[in-house]
Design an enzyme around this catalytic site. Structure first.
Site, PDB file in Angstrom:
ATOM      1  N   GLY A 124      27.032  20.973 -14.828  1.00 51.83           N
ATOM      2  CA  GLY A 124      26.242  22.147 -14.512  1.00 51.83           C
ATOM      3  C   GLY A 124      26.984  23.449 -14.755  1.00 51.83           C
ATOM      4  O   GLY A 124      26.371  24.485 -14.956  1.00 51.83           O
ATOM      5  N   GLY A 136      29.679  23.910 -17.006  1.00 51.65           N
ATOM      6  CA  GLY A 136      30.345  24.095 -18.289  1.00 51.65           C
ATOM      7  C   GLY A 136      30.815  22.781 -18.877  1.00 51.65           C
ATOM      8  O   GLY A 136      30.565  21.709 -18.329  1.00 51.65           O
ATOM      9  N   THR A 137      31.518  22.899 -19.985  1.00 51.93           N
ATOM     10  CA  THR A 137      31.947  21.720 -20.721  1.00 51.93           C
ATOM     11  C   THR A 137      33.405  21.408 -20.396  1.00 51.93           C
ATOM     12  O   THR A 137      34.207  22.322 -20.205  1.00 51.93           O
ATOM     13  CB  THR A 137      31.783  21.977 -22.227  1.00 51.93           C
ATOM     14  OG1 THR A 137      30.479  22.503 -22.430  1.00 51.93           O
ATOM     15  CG2 THR A 137      31.913  20.700 -23.015  1.00 51.93           C
ATOM     16  N   ASP A 195      26.435  19.800  -5.037  1.00 52.38           N
ATOM     17  CA  ASP A 195      26.033  18.976  -6.180  1.00 52.38           C
ATOM     18  C   ASP A 195      26.719  17.611  -6.152  1.00 52.38           C
ATOM     19  O   ASP A 195      27.358  17.199  -7.113  1.00 52.38           O
ATOM     20  CB  ASP A 195      26.335  19.727  -7.490  1.00 52.38           C
ATOM     21  CG  ASP A 195      25.544  19.161  -8.675  1.00 52.38           C
ATOM     22  OD1 ASP A 195      24.617  18.362  -8.444  1.00 52.38           O
ATOM     23  OD2 ASP A 195      25.872  19.503  -9.819  1.00 52.38           O
TER      24      ASP A 195
END
Ligand SMILES: *[C@@H]1O[C@H](CO)[C@@H](O)[C@H](O)[C@H]1NC(C)=O
Ligand SMILES: *[C@@H]1O[C@H](CO)[C@@H](O)[C@H](O)[C@H]1NC(C)=O
Ligand SMILES: *[C@@H]1O[C@H](CO)[C@@H](O)[C@H](O)[C@H]1NC(C)=O
Ligand SMILES: *[C@@H]1O[C@H](CO)[C@@H](O)[C@H](O)[C@H]1NC(C)=O
Ligand SMILES: *[C@@H]1O[C@H](CO)[C@@H](O)[C@H](O)[C@H]1NC(C)=O
Ligand SMILES: *[C@@H]1O[C@H](CO)[C@@H](O)[C@H](O)[C@H]1NC(C)=O
Ligand SMILES: *[C@@H]1O[C@H](CO)[C@@H](O)[C@H](O)[C@H]1NC(C)=O
Ligand SMILES: *[C@@H]1O[C@H](CO)[C@@H](O)[C@H](O)[C@H]1NC(C)=O
Ligand SMILES: *[C@@H]1O[C@H](CO)[C@@H](O)[C@H](O)[C@H]1NC(C)=O
Ligand SMILES: *[C@@H]1O[C@H](CO)[C@@H](O)[C@H](O)[C@H]1NC(C)=O
Ligand SMILES: *[C@@H]1O[C@H](CO)[C@@H](O)[C@H](O)[C@H]1NC(C)=O
Ligand SMILES: *[C@@H]1O[C@H](CO)[C@@H](O)[C@H](O)[C@H]1NC(C)=O
Length: 827
Positions: free
Chosen positions: A504, A506-507, A620
Site C-alpha cells: 500500500g 510503495g514498492t 493494515d
C-alpha cells in the site's frame, strides 16, 4: 574429436617430456635446499614433472633481514608450508631430506623447526607430483604426504578428514564426525558451524571433504550414496585452465579461490563467513570491526581507547586509563548499533535476561564484567563479557546496544566526516591543520550568512522546519536509524532492479549493504509530508525493538525521495505459506510453526499497542504484512506508515489508507473512530486463516456460499472443529487444545463491537492458555450481504480520508495517536 594436428603433436611432446622428466621429480635421500645457492646465484627448488608445482624457499615479503619459509607453490601461490606459520627462517637455513628418510627444516643455529617424523620407516624416495602432493614412500607405500598433513590450503584431489585441521594464526578449520564444518578462534571459540542439509538423514562414519575441479566443495562418506554438495564457487563449472584451492586465510575466513593458468593472481569465489566482522577476534582484543566504503576496517570503541599497535589496527585496542586501577569513577559507555560477539562456548555462560538498563547497571556493579551487550530485539537477552578477550562489531544493521566499562568520562569517537578526516591525517599534519582552519572559517561564515538570511526573510517558511528537523533528530540520537543517501541506496539495490513486492505504501526492492547484509528497501509513494515529520515518524518506528517486529535499519530523505531500509526476510510473507498452491507443499507450515506465528504476531502487536513509547496502530494487518525469518518467527512489517501519508501540522489527514478487503474492521466503513481494536479485528481474521489455510472472505459451495469466516462460526457452533482446520495438516500433528483456543480467540477478535474485542495483551494470554476463554458470541457480519453465491463487499480497498487527532501523550505533534476520526470521501 581432435581437429588440430598441432594439438596432437603438442600432446605427444607433453607426454614425452613428462616421461623424460618423471625421474627428475624424484627427490633423493641426502639432498637439500637452501634459500640461496651462493655459487649459482639461484634459489634452488624441486619441481613437479610438469613444472607446475615447486618446492623451495620463498621470501617473506618486506622482511629485513630477509626471512623465508619452505613452501610448495603453484605459480607463486603457496599451497603448503613446512611448519605452517612457525616455519619462518633466516637465509642460512636448510631444508633437508636426510638419509634416514626424515624431511626437516633447520635454521642457522641448527634448531629443528619442523620435521616429517619419518626417520627409519624405510623411506627411500620423495616425489612432488603434478597435483601438488609431496609424498615420502618406501618404494611401494606412501609413508607421509603433504596432502595428509595440510597447513592452510586444500587442493582438488586432496581428502580432508576429521583427523585433519587447517591452521592460520589463531584460527583453525575442522570437520566434525557429524559432518559439520567448523571455524574456531584459539581452538575454542566457535564462530562458524555449518551442518549438512537437514534433509540428509544419515549417521556419517568417516566423512571426507574435497574440492572438485569444477569448484564445488563436497562431502562424501560410505553411508552416503553420492557426495553432498556443501558450497559452490561463484564460477563453478568452469574448468578452462583454472587452478582452484580452498584456504583458511589469516583473517579467519575460509575461502575458495580460482586462478587463471600461471598468472599467480587468484580471485575469491566463495567465503564461509559472509560478514567478515562476524569472525571472532579479527580486530584483536577490544577492537571494533565496522565497514567503510571499501570493506571491513578495525578501530576502537571510543577515544577512551587507543590502538595497541598504531601500524596494525588488527592488533586490538587498550584503554588509555585502566579500569582495575581507576582513580576517578567507573562508567559504562553506551555504544549504539554495536555488539560484542558471543559464540560457543561462552554463549550459555554469559547469557542473562535483563533489559537494556539492567544490562548496563549489572555489568557496572560486577567487577569481573568488562562490557555487555543488550541484544535489543525484544527478548531481553543480555551478554556479559567477563573474559579478557572481547571482539566488537559496529554497524547500522546491528540492532544491539553495547556498554563498555571505562575509567573517567566518556570521549566518544568523532563522527566520520571530511573535516575530521583532514584533521586526523597525520603525515600531512601541517597542511591538514591549515585546511581545517580554512574549512572551519568558511563553514562558520556560511552558517552565519545563511542563518542571518533565514531569520531575516524566511522565518515562517517551511524551510525553517527542515533545519529544526536536523536538530530534532539529534534528540533521538540513541538508537537512531542510519541516514542513507539516495545514491547509496540506488547502488546497493543495483538501480532498484530486484523487486520483492509492492504494498500500500510503495514498492520494495532487495539491496545489499557494504557489509554484505541483505536489506529490503521500500520506496514510499504518495508521501507529501515535510522532512521534519518524516524524520519524526522514522524515529518513532525505529525506536521499536521487538523480536516480532521487522527492524528498520535506516532511511533516506532527499528531495522527493523517501525510502525506508528494513532488515531482509528470506522466507517472505505468511500468505505465501498459507495459501500456497497445492503443488508447493514444501512451503506448507506445520501446526507448531503456525501456532508460534500466531502467538508471535500477537506479541508484536501487543508491543505496538501497549508497550512501546509512542503507541502505534498498524491499520493494515494481513498475511502479506507478516514476514517470516529463517526460523519461521513472525515479524510484523509496515507499521507506523499510515501516519506518513499527507499530514497537516496538528490535524493530519489520512487521504488514502488502503485497507485490504476482508481484514478491515467494520468501524472503517461505519465512520467510527479507528483504535487499536481495529487491529484486533484484522488480527482475528489472520488467526482464522492461519488455522484454516483459507482466506476469510473465500466463498465456495462447501461454505454454502457464505463468507468463510461466517461459515466457520456456524461449524464451530455445530462442534465441527475439524472442518475449519486446514485439511493439509494431519490430525496427529495438531494440538487440539491450541487449535480450540486459536479458533475461539479469532471469533472474539472479529466481534462487530470494538468494545467486545479483547486487547492484544489479553489475546496473547488467551492463546498461551493463561486466561480462560469464554465461549465467543456470534461475530455478526457487519457489512456484507450474501446473494446467491455473490458476496457484496463494501469495497476491495477503501479510500478513506481521515484526520488523526494528536494523542494526549505526546507533547509535540510527532507521536502517534490511538484515535483516528475520519470521514469517508469515497467507497
Ligand atoms: C648450487 O649450484 C651449483 C651449480 O648449479 C650446483 O653445482 C650446487 O650443487 C648447488 N648447491 C646447492 C647447495 O644446491
Ligand atoms: C645475483 O643476482 C643479482 C641480481 O639478480 C645480482 O645483483 C648479484 O650481483 C648476483 N650475485 C652473484 C654472486 O652473482
Ligand atoms: C632458530 O630457531 C630457534 C627456535 O625458533 C630460535 O630460538 C633461534 O633464535 C633461531 N636461530 C636463528 C639464528 O634464527
Ligand atoms: C613399505 O611399507 C609397507 C607397509 O609398512 C610394507 O607392507 C611394504 O612391504 C614396504 N615396502 C618396502 C619395499 O619396504
Ligand atoms: C580421496 O578419496 C577418494 C575416495 O574417497 C579416493 O579415491 C582418493 O584416492 C583419495 N585421494 C587421496 C589423495 O587420498
Ligand atoms: C581439529 O582436528 C584436529 C586434528 O584431529 C584436532 O587435534 C583438534 O583438537 C580439533 N579441534 C577441535 C576444536 O575439535
Ligand atoms: C551442525 O550445524 C548445524 C547448523 O548448520 C547446527 O544446527 C548443528 O547444531 C551442528 N551440529 C553440531 C553437532 O554442532
Ligand atoms: C536441501 O536438500 C534439498 C533436496 O536435496 C534441496 O531441495 C534444498 O534446497 C536443500 N537445502 C539447502 C539449504 O541446501
Ligand atoms: C543415527 O543414530 C541414532 C542413534 O545412534 C539412531 O537413533 C538413528 O536412527 C540413526 N539414524 C540413521 C539414519 O541411521
Ligand atoms: C595480476 O593482477 C595484477 C593486479 O590486479 C595485474 O596488474 C596483473 O596484470 C595480473 N597478472 C596477470 C598475469 O593477469
Ligand atoms: C577503508 O579502510 C581501508 C583500511 O583502513 C583504507 O585503506 C581505505 O582507504 C578506506 N576506504 C575509504 C573509502 O575510506
Ligand atoms: C610504526 O612504523 C614506523 C615506521 O614504519 C616505525 O617507526 C614505528 O616504530 C612503528 N611503530 C610500532 C609500534 O611498531
Amino acid at each position: 574429436m581432435v581437429k588440430n594436428p598441432c594439438f596432437v603433436s603438442l600432446s605427444i611432446f607433453i607426454i614425452l617430456s613428462f616421461l623424460s622428466t618423471i625421474s627428475s621429480a624424484d627427490i633423493e635421500l641426502g639432498s637439500f635446499l637452501q634459500p640461496n645457492n651462493q655459487t649459482s646465484n639461484q634459489t634452488s627448488k624441486w619441481d613437479s614433472p610438469d613444472n607446475s608445482f615447486s618446492l623451495g624457499f620463498i621470501p617473506i615479503p618486506s622482511s629485513s633481514p630477509p626471512l623465508y619459509s619452505v613452501a610448495i607453490t603453484f605459480s607463486g601461490i603457496p599451497i603448503w608450508k613446512a611448519g605452517g606459520d612457525s616455519g619462518i627462517v633466516d637465509s642460512n637455513s636448510r631444508f633437508e631430506f636426510l638419509r634416514n628418510g626424515n624431511l626437516r627444516l633447520i635454521n642457522s643455529s641448527s634448531t629443528v623447526l619442523w620435521d616429517s617424523n619419518t626417520a627409519n620407516l624405510g623411506v627411500t624416495i620423495a616425489t612432488l607430483d603434478n597435483s601438488g602432493n609431496l609424498a615420502l614412500s618406501n618404494g611401494s607405500t606412501v609413508v607421509w604426504s603433504s596432502f595428509d598433513n595440510p597447513t592452510d590450503t586444500i587442493l582438488p584431489g586432496q581428502n580432508f578428514t576429521t583427523s585433519k585441521t587447517l591452521n592460520s594464526g589463531l584460527y583453525s578449520f575442522n570437520l566434525t564426525k557429524a559432518g559439520n564444518l567448523t571455524l574456531r578462534w584459539n581452538t575454542e571459540t566457535l564462530y562458524w558451524n555449518q551442518g549438512l542439509n537437514l534433509s540428509i538423514n544419515s549417521n556419517l562414519t568417516s566423512p571426507s571433504l574435497s574440492l572438485s575441479n569444477i569448484g564445488i566443495l563436497q562431502l562424501s562418506d560410505i553411508t552416503l550414496q553420492s557426495s553432498v554438495r556443501v558450497a559452490y564457487s561463484s564460477d563453478f563449472g568452469e574448468t578452462d585452465n583454472l587452478f582452484r584451492f580452498l584456504r583458511l586465510d589469516s583473517d579467519g575466513n575460509l575461502r575458495m579461490y580460482s586462478s587463471v593458468g600461471g598468472s599467480g593472481n587468484s580471485t575469491e569465489r566463495w567465503a564461509a563467513v559472509v560478514d567478515q566482522c562476524l569472525v571472532y577476534g579479527w580486530c584483536g582484543n577490544m577492537g571494533v570491526c565496522s565497514y567503510n566504503d571499501t570493506g571491513p576496517v578495525c578501530g576502537c570503541a571510543s577515544r577512551n581507547f587507543e590502538l595497541e599497535d598504531p601500524n596494525d589496527s588488527r592488533k586490538g585496542c587498550k584503554r588509555k586509563s585502566d579500569i582495575t586501577n581507576c582513580s576517578s569513577s567507573l562508567t559504562m559507555m553506551e555504544l549504539d548499533n554495536t555488539m560484542y560477539l558471543t559464540y560457543q562456548p561462552e554463549l550459555s555462560s554469559q547469557l542473562f535476561y535483563a533489559g537494556t538498563a539492567g544490562c548496563k547497571s549489572n555489568c557496572l556493579k560486577d567487577t569481573t564484567c568488562i562490557a555487555s551487550t543488550a541484544v535489543a530485539d525484544g527478548t531481553g537477552v543480555c551478554y556479559y563479557k567477563t573474559t579478557d578477550f572481547v571482539s566488537g562489531y559496529h554497524s547500522p544493521t546491528v540492532p544491539s546496544i553495547s556498554y563498555v566499562k571505562i575509567c573517567g568520562s566518556e570521549d566518544p569517537n568523532p563522527p566520520p566526516s571530511a573535516l575530521t578526516a583532514a584533521l586526523s591525517s597525520k603525515p600531512f599534519q601541517f597542511r591538514g591543520w591549515v585546511v581545517a582552519v580554512a574549512v572551519l572559517v568558511t563553514l562558520v561564515a556560511v552558517v552565519l550568512l545563511e542563518g542571518g538570511l533565514w531569520i531575516w526573510c524566511c522565518r515562517n517558511s517551511p524551510k525553517f522546519n527542515s533545519l529544526s528537523a536536523q536538530y530534532a533528530l539529534l534528540e533521538y540520537a540513541s538508537g537512531a536509524p542510519v541516514q542513507f543517501s539516495f545514491s547509496d541506496l540506488h547502488s546497493s539495490t543495483k538501480g532498484f532492479k530486484e523487486k520483492l513486492g509492492s504494498g500500500g505504501f510503495g514498492t520494495v526492492y532487495k539491496g545489499i549493504l557494504a557489509n554484505r547484509s541483505v536489506v529490503a528497501v521500500k520506496q514510499l509513494e504518495g508521501i507529501e509530508q515535510g522532512e521534519k515529520q518524516f524524520r519524526m515518524e522514522v524515529a518513532t518506528i525505529s525506536s521499536t525493538h521487538h523480536l516480532n517486529l521487522v527492524r528498520l535499519v535506516g532511511f533516506c530523505s532527499e528531495g522527493r525521495h523517501r525510502l525506508l531500509v528494513y532488515e531482509f526476510m528470506k522466507n517472505g510473507s505468511l500468505d505465501g505459506f498459507l495459501f500456497a498452491a497445492d503443488g508447493n507443499s514444501g512451503k506448507l507450515l506445520n501446526w507448531e510453526s503456525r501456532f508460534n506465528i500466531a502467538l508471535g504476531t500477537a506479541k508484536g502487536l501487543t508491543y505496538l499497542h501497549e508497550e512501546c513509547r509512542d503507541c502505534i496502530v498498524h491499520c493494515d494487518i494481513k498475511p502479506e504484512n507478516i514476514l517470516l525469518d529463517d526460523n519461521h518467527n513472525a515479524k510484523v512489517s509496515d507499521f507506523g506508515l499510515s501516519k506518513l501519508i499527507n499530514p497537516k501540522d496538528h490535524r493530519r489527514t489520512l487521504t488514502s489508507v488502503r485497507g485490504t478487503r476482508g481484514y478491515l474492521a467494520p468501524e472503517w466503513v461505519a465512520n467510527l473512530p479507528i483504535t487499536s481494536k481495529s487491529d484486533v479485528y484484522s488480527y482475528g481474521m489472520v488467526l482464522l486463516e492461519i488455522v484454516s489455510g483459507r482466506r476469510n472472505f473465500d466463498v465456495s459451495e462447501e461454505t454454502g456460499w457464505k463468507k468463510f469466516s461466517i461459515w466457520a462460526y456456524d461449524e464451530f457452533e455445530k462442534g465441527n472443529i475439524f472442518s475449519i482446520v486446514d485439511k493439509r495438516l494431519t490430525e496427529n500433528e495438531l494440538d487440539i487444545d491450541q487449535v480450540l483456543r486459536a479458533i475461539q480467540v479469532s471469533f472474539w477478535c472479529i466481534q462487530e463491537q470494538p468494545s467486545q474485542r479483547p486487547k492484544m495483551g489479553k489475546v496473547v494470554q488467551m492463546l498461551e492458555g493463561i486466561t480462560e476463554i469464554e465461549r465467543p458470541p456470534i461475530p455478526k457480519a457487519a457489512s456484507e450481504v450474501s446473494v446467491g453465491g455473490m458476496t457484496m463487499n463494501v469495497s476491495d480497498s477503501i479510500i478513506a480520508s481521515s484526520t488523526i487527532a494528536t494523542s494526549a501523550r505526546a507533547p509535540s505533534s510527532t507521536s502517534s495517536s490511538h484515535r483516528f476520526s475520519r470521514d469517508l470521501t469515497s467507497i
